[in-house]
Each structure stands twice: as structure tokens, then as C-alpha cells.
Scaffold this motif. Structure first.
Motif, short mmCIF file in Angstrom:
data_model
loop_
_atom_site.label_atom_id
_atom_site.label_comp_id
_atom_site.label_asym_id
_atom_site.label_seq_id
_atom_site.Cartn_x
_atom_site.Cartn_y
_atom_site.Cartn_z
N ALA A 161 1.02 -1.27 -0.04
CA ALA A 161 -0.15 0.00 0.08
C ALA A 161 0.94 1.29 -0.03
CB ALA A 161 -0.94 -0.11 1.21
N GLU A 162 0.85 2.17 1.07
CA GLU A 162 1.25 3.30 0.88
C GLU A 162 2.86 3.41 1.44
OE1 GLU A 162 0.75 6.24 -0.62
OE2 GLU A 162 -0.56 4.98 -1.65
N THR A 254 12.96 12.08 2.39
CA THR A 254 11.65 11.45 2.60
C THR A 254 11.45 10.32 3.48
OG1 THR A 254 11.87 10.42 0.36
CG2 THR A 254 10.80 12.60 0.43
N GLY A 255 12.81 9.88 4.08
CA GLY A 255 12.85 8.77 5.12
C GLY A 255 12.60 7.29 4.30
N ASN A 256 13.07 7.36 3.04
CA ASN A 256 13.00 6.15 2.51
C ASN A 256 14.40 5.41 2.29
OD1 ASN A 256 10.40 5.22 0.98
ND2 ASN A 256 10.30 7.46 0.66
N ASP A 257 14.31 4.08 2.04
CA ASP A 257 15.55 3.29 2.09
C ASP A 257 16.14 3.32 0.75
OD1 ASP A 257 17.40 1.45 2.33
OD2 ASP A 257 16.14 -0.37 3.13
N TYR A 258 17.20 4.28 0.78
CA TYR A 258 18.00 4.52 -0.47
C TYR A 258 18.70 3.40 -0.74
CZ TYR A 258 21.83 5.70 2.81
OH TYR A 258 23.16 5.57 3.66
N ARG A 259 19.31 2.87 0.24
CA ARG A 259 20.21 1.44 0.05
C ARG A 259 19.57 0.17 -0.85
NH1 ARG A 259 20.22 3.50 5.09
NH2 ARG A 259 18.26 2.19 5.42
N ILE A 298 9.10 2.62 -2.48
CA ILE A 298 9.30 3.55 -1.63
C ILE A 298 7.73 3.76 -0.79
CG2 ILE A 298 11.18 4.70 -2.57
CD1 ILE A 298 7.57 6.07 -3.20
N GLY A 299 7.82 4.30 0.21
CA GLY A 299 6.60 4.46 0.69
C GLY A 299 6.34 6.28 1.40
N THR A 300 5.17 6.45 1.67
CA THR A 300 5.10 7.80 2.47
C THR A 300 4.70 7.58 3.91
OG1 THR A 300 2.75 7.87 1.67
CG2 THR A 300 4.48 8.71 0.28
N VAL A 301 4.56 6.40 4.33
CA VAL A 301 4.20 5.96 5.77
C VAL A 301 5.04 4.90 6.25
CG1 VAL A 301 1.89 7.01 5.49
CG2 VAL A 301 2.07 4.49 5.01
N GLY A 302 4.84 4.69 7.59
CA GLY A 302 5.51 3.57 8.04
C GLY A 302 7.30 3.87 8.31
N GLY A 303 7.81 2.84 8.95
CA GLY A 303 9.14 2.76 9.29
C GLY A 303 9.50 4.00 10.14
N ASP A 310 11.99 15.75 11.16
CA ASP A 310 12.77 16.21 9.95
C ASP A 310 12.03 15.82 8.55
OD1 ASP A 310 13.61 13.95 10.62
OD2 ASP A 310 15.85 14.39 10.22
N ILE A 311 11.54 14.60 8.75
CA ILE A 311 11.00 13.90 7.49
C ILE A 311 9.59 14.42 7.36
CG2 ILE A 311 10.22 11.52 6.67
CD1 ILE A 311 13.37 12.02 6.65
N LYS A 312 8.83 14.74 8.33
CA LYS A 312 7.72 15.23 8.29
C LYS A 312 7.69 16.82 7.47
CE LYS A 312 5.41 12.80 12.26
NZ LYS A 312 4.79 13.13 13.70
N GLN A 313 8.66 17.45 7.87
CA GLN A 313 8.66 18.53 7.21
C GLN A 313 9.00 18.46 5.88
OE1 GLN A 313 11.72 22.14 8.29
NE2 GLN A 313 13.05 20.55 7.56
N SER A 314 9.59 17.52 5.25
CA SER A 314 9.75 17.26 3.94
C SER A 314 8.47 17.04 3.24
CB SER A 314 10.59 16.10 3.68
OG SER A 314 12.07 16.16 3.86
#
Length: 403
Positions: A161-162, A254-259, A298-303, A310-314
């Protein structure tokens, strides 16, 4: 107590006792960081840059980029400004899910055909167990099984999902593995874990006028460089690194897993057994056409997304109601923008011209001088194209002497 069992303050004290000087940090900040990682003793901060206007699928976005390299943000803005003059980027993605893998040891009496008949019921069991994910539009979508000697391989497709879905997918896989171990002929589980194999493919495309990129000659040089990147691994890997400069900066912001994205992108670039550029540029019908396809799980929630201010600001910068699909389109578009800017620089003035101007800013920032003095030093460095710390200090002395 073991080091990881200590409070962050006590860990820091141990380092200080060893003669290591640590930067000051707010106690509350340190406490928050300790909940996000292991053996926390401090923090490393990144500047948050901005792509002021990225036009994707008819919508304008401000895009945050967390990176310490100014040329990456500058390049993304340059590419985005060219896109905006050409009706922006057209992007789409396949949010079909991410892969998980279960491998089990099997006995001689195991019958694959018998297990295959039970796959629909296994999917139903998993979706009932993880009903909250289903309510959000996700869940287990498919399970493929194959046998190789004494091993059974299952590939599970999970729609997160998201969210990015890593933790949820692993939980689902462990649940399914437990059920499978109860089946006749299955000896034991070897592992059950998500795979970072390319999925959630996202494609960004642009159609650019020759005028917007500096003329037909410049457009043809970009296309030629792209062709070289598809045929020469030395150029291809460097081209892709430039793409990932922008991609990773947005993923971090955006707090996503770039690795995970980097690993999957490497596989996609080598999917046909020959490493190649992830992007493609060609001159066709009087235009420069650009295309980039990337795996963006990627996602916009979770993790840690919901836990970090700082991520919420993004996400506030990105704008309201940005979905995971929207974000994937944005990220791929940024990669294409960075790629275009780099190819234009390489094929015209050379990549170092822009890099060194920005490097001069870093050199000048370290001078013990007033803002006015720094401004004058920077102007001369750029004019003379001499970008060394020694020259900057020499200029500062001259400016002060001439006062």
C-alpha cells in the motif's frame, strides 16, 4: 552492562574518557535519536536543499533534497527548469508490490503439485492475519513455487500500500513459512525474508525542444553520450551514479530506504547480462527525448517516517496528499533532471566548471572573514577560475591590505 545497553549519555562518557572530543547535543534530541538507531552517541546532519519547481504530470512540486553536495541540488534545479519549459515530465509507475522469498528444505516424499493447490488458501490465511494491510489496499497478491533438488523456493508478491513495506513483508513471510512447515514433506525453513529484486518500476519521460537545451548540436551530443553509456560500462556506471545522486537525496529527505533502491537499480542496469545506463536520450522528430526507468519500492508512511520531525517537514514541503505513487514519479523525475544537467555539462563546458564554482563556496565559507570579505573573495575566485584554499587566503590578505 554491554555497550548497547547503556544510555546514550553513558556511551558518550566512555568515548570522552578515551580522549575523544564529541560535539554538543541536546539531551532531548539524543534521546529521540536513541529510539531510531543502535549504540547512538551523536548525530550527523545534512543540509536540506530544494528543487523550487518540478512539473510532473501537470502538477508543480517543491522537492526536498538531503545532501551535502551543492552541485547535485543545482543540477536538479537546472534540469527541472528545462523540463518546465517543455510541459514538464510525464511519469507513471507500477505499484504492483515487492517480492519476498521463502526457502525450505524438503523431504523425498514432498509433492509440489499438492502444495500448489494450497496456495490460494495460504494467500487467504495471510490476508486474514494481516487484515489491516488489506484494509489499506495492500496484502499478499501472489505466490509462485518451484522445486530444485531438496529445496523449495517460494516467491511471494506483497502489495505494501502506501508504506515501503519491508517490516510488514517480513512478518508475512515468517507467518507463511510457519504454515508451510506444517505441510507434509517439508523438513524445515532455511529463510524467509524480502528480496530487493527490482519491483515497483517507475518511468519518467520528457520531450525537449532543441532551443531549451542549447541547440540541436547540444541535443545530439547528449544523445551520443547516452548511447555511449549503453555500450560502455565505464561511462554507464558513472552516468547511473549521477542519476542516483538526485534519487538518493530525495529518498533520504523523505525517510525512504536509499540502500534498497540503489541495490535494485544496480540489478536493473545489468538485467540483460550487460551493464548499461538506466536512462536513454535520443534525438527524434526534431526533439530531444529522455526516458528513465527505476525500481522505486518506496512509501509515504511507516518505518521512521512518522517518528521523525525532519522527515515530516519534507512532506509538508512536497505538498498535501502526496501518495507513494506520486512520490515515486517525483523521484524518477529528479533522477532524469540530474542526468540531463550532467550530460549537458559534460558535453559543453565540462562537469568541473560547475563543480568548482560550488566548491569555491565551501572554501570561502571556512575563511575567518566578514560576509563582505567572503563575497569579494568568492567573486575573484570564480572570475579567475582558481579554486584553492591557498588562493582564497591570499585574496583575503590582499582585500584587507587594500582597505
Amino acid at each position: 552492562m554491554k555497550f548497547y545497553e547503556l544510555t546514550p549519555e553513558k556511551r558518550r562518557q566512555i568515548l570522552k574518557d578515551r580522549g575523544i572530543q564529541l560535539n554538543k547535543i541536546n539531551e532531548q534530541t539524543l534521546k529521540g535519536l536513541n529510539s531510531l538507531s543502535e549504540n547512538v552517541v551523536g548525530q550527523v546532519r545534512l543540509p536540506l536543499g530544494l528543487v523550487e519547481d518540478l512539473l510532473v504530470n501537470g502538477r508543480h512540486y517543491q522537492v526536498p533534497m538531503a545532501i551535502e553536495e551543492p552541485s547535485v541540488v543545482a543540477a536538479a534545479n537546472h534540469g527541472a527548469s528545462i523540463f518546465a519549459k517543455n510541459n514538464g515530465v510525464t511519469a507513471h509507475n507500477q505499484r504492483d508490490g515487492i517480492y519476498g522469498q521463502i526457502v525450505l528444505k524438503i523431504e523425498k516424499d514432498f509433492v509440489l503439485k499438492k502444495l500448489l493447490t494450497k496456495i490460494p488458501s495460504l494467500i487467504n490465511l495471510a490476508n486474514k492475519k494481516f487484515a489491516s494491510l488489506v484494509r489499506h489496499g495492500g496484502g499478499v497478491k501472489d505466490i509462485k513455487a518451484r522445486q530444485s533438488a531438496s529445496l523449495l523456493y517460494l516467491r511471494v508478491l506483497v502489495d505494501p500500500a502506501e508504506s515501503m513495506g519491508a517490516n510488514k513483508t517480513n512478518s508475512i513471510l515468517e507467518f507463511l513459512a510457519g504454515k508451510l512447515e506444517q505441510e507434509t514433506g517439508i523438513k524445515e525453513k532455511l529463510f524467509a525474508i524480502l528480496s530487493n529484486y527490482p519491483s515497483q518500476l517507475t518511468t519518467a519521460k520528457v520531450k525537449l525542444s532543441f532551443t531549451s537545451v542549447g541547440g540541436e548540436r547540444a541535443a545530439k551530443r547528449v544523445a551520443l553520450l547516452s548511447q555511449i553509456g549503453c555500450n560502455d560500462v565505464y561511462r554507464g556506471v558513472t552516468n547511473n551514479k549521477g542519476i542516483m545522486n538526485g534519487i538518493d537525496a530525495v529518498l533520504v529527505a523523505t525517510g525512504n530506504d536509499y540502500r534498497a533502491v540503489d541495490a535494485a537499480a544496480g540489478v536493473l542496469a545489468n538485467q540483460n547480462g550487460k551493464y548499461r545506463s538506466l536512462s536513454k536520450w535520443q534525438v527524434k522528430g526534431g526533439y530531444l527525448l529522455g526516458k528513465l526507468t527505476l525500481p522505486l519500492a518506496i512509501g509515504t508512511v511507516g518505518g521512521s517516517i512518522n517518528a521523525r520531525k525532519d522527515i515530516k517537514q519534507s512532506y509538508r514541503i512536497l505538498g498535501k496528499n502526496v501518495t507513494a505513487s506520486d512520490l515515486a514519479n517525483i523521484i524518477a523525475s529528479i533522477g532524469l533532471a540530474n542526468n540531463l544537467a550532467a550530460l549537458l555539462a559534460i558535453s559543453t563546458t565540462g562537469i568541473q566548471a560547475g563543480h568548482m564554482k560550488l566548491q569555491a563556496r565551501n572554501i570561502v565559507a571556512e575563511l575567518k572573514a566578514t560576509d563582505d570579505e567572503k563575497s569579494k573573495v568568492l567573486a575573484v575566485m570564480i572570475k579567475e577560475k582558481i579554486y584553492s584554499e591557498t588562493y582564497a587566503k591570499k585574496l583575503l590578505k590582499k582585500i584587507r591590505k587594500d582597505k
